[in-house]
Design a protein around this motif. Sequence first.
Motif, PDB file in Angstrom:
ATOM      1  N   GLU A  73      -3.368   9.946  -0.606  1.00  0.00           N
ATOM      2  CA  GLU A  73      -2.304  10.117   0.383  1.00  0.00           C
ATOM      3  C   GLU A  73      -1.941   8.828   1.112  1.00  0.00           C
ATOM      4  OE1 GLU A  73      -3.340  13.356   2.962  1.00  0.00           O
ATOM      5  OE2 GLU A  73      -3.227  14.815   1.322  1.00  0.00           O
ATOM      6  N   LYS A  74      -2.880   7.923   1.252  1.00  0.00           N
ATOM      7  CA  LYS A  74      -2.630   6.676   1.979  1.00  0.00           C
ATOM      8  C   LYS A  74      -2.147   5.550   1.064  1.00  0.00           C
ATOM      9  CE  LYS A  74      -6.062   7.762   5.456  1.00  0.00           C
ATOM     10  NZ  LYS A  74      -7.362   7.436   6.015  1.00  0.00           N
ATOM     11  N   ASN A  75      -2.097   5.808  -0.213  1.00  0.00           N
ATOM     12  CA  ASN A  75      -1.747   4.777  -1.177  1.00  0.00           C
ATOM     13  C   ASN A  75      -0.696   5.302  -2.142  1.00  0.00           C
ATOM     14  OD1 ASN A  75      -3.882   2.588  -0.584  1.00  0.00           O
ATOM     15  ND2 ASN A  75      -5.015   4.505  -0.600  1.00  0.00           N
ATOM     16  N   GLU A  76      -0.166   4.426  -2.956  1.00  0.00           N
ATOM     17  CA  GLU A  76       0.905   4.794  -3.873  1.00  0.00           C
ATOM     18  C   GLU A  76       0.333   5.152  -5.240  1.00  0.00           C
ATOM     19  OE1 GLU A  76       4.949   2.802  -5.768  1.00  0.00           O
ATOM     20  OE2 GLU A  76       3.615   1.589  -4.530  1.00  0.00           O
ATOM     21  N   TRP A  77       0.727   6.302  -5.755  1.00  0.00           N
ATOM     22  CA  TRP A  77       0.344   6.690  -7.109  1.00  0.00           C
ATOM     23  C   TRP A  77       1.513   6.387  -8.027  1.00  0.00           C
ATOM     24  CZ3 TRP A  77       2.307  11.164  -9.892  1.00  0.00           C
ATOM     25  CH2 TRP A  77       1.755  11.277 -11.160  1.00  0.00           C
ATOM     26  N   ILE A  78       1.227   5.718  -9.130  1.00  0.00           N
ATOM     27  CA  ILE A  78       2.239   5.382 -10.123  1.00  0.00           C
ATOM     28  C   ILE A  78       1.837   6.057 -11.426  1.00  0.00           C
ATOM     29  CG2 ILE A  78       3.348   3.519 -11.411  1.00  0.00           C
ATOM     30  CD1 ILE A  78       2.708   1.730  -8.954  1.00  0.00           C
TER      31      ILE A  78
END
Length: 72
Positions: free
Chosen positions: A57-62
């Motif tokens: 949730e605190k980071n970007e998923w690619i």
Amino acid sequence: MNKIIVNLDLHGGDFAPLSVIEGARIALAKHSNLVFRLHADQPTYNLYSKKYSDVFEKNEWIECENFIPPEM
């Protein structure tokens, strides 16, 4: 404090993706200026994103569909 962006291949390394996600969790706890771009396929995201919501949730998923499995 400057933001540091780190790309993580959740399929890479021994015992991945669990070892990579847990390592990210440890790093985030120690360094508030880290931001991760988590690269993984949809099944990996579905399997780990809820249990490790603090990381996802605190980071970007690619989403990435292609990766080289360790047996190759």
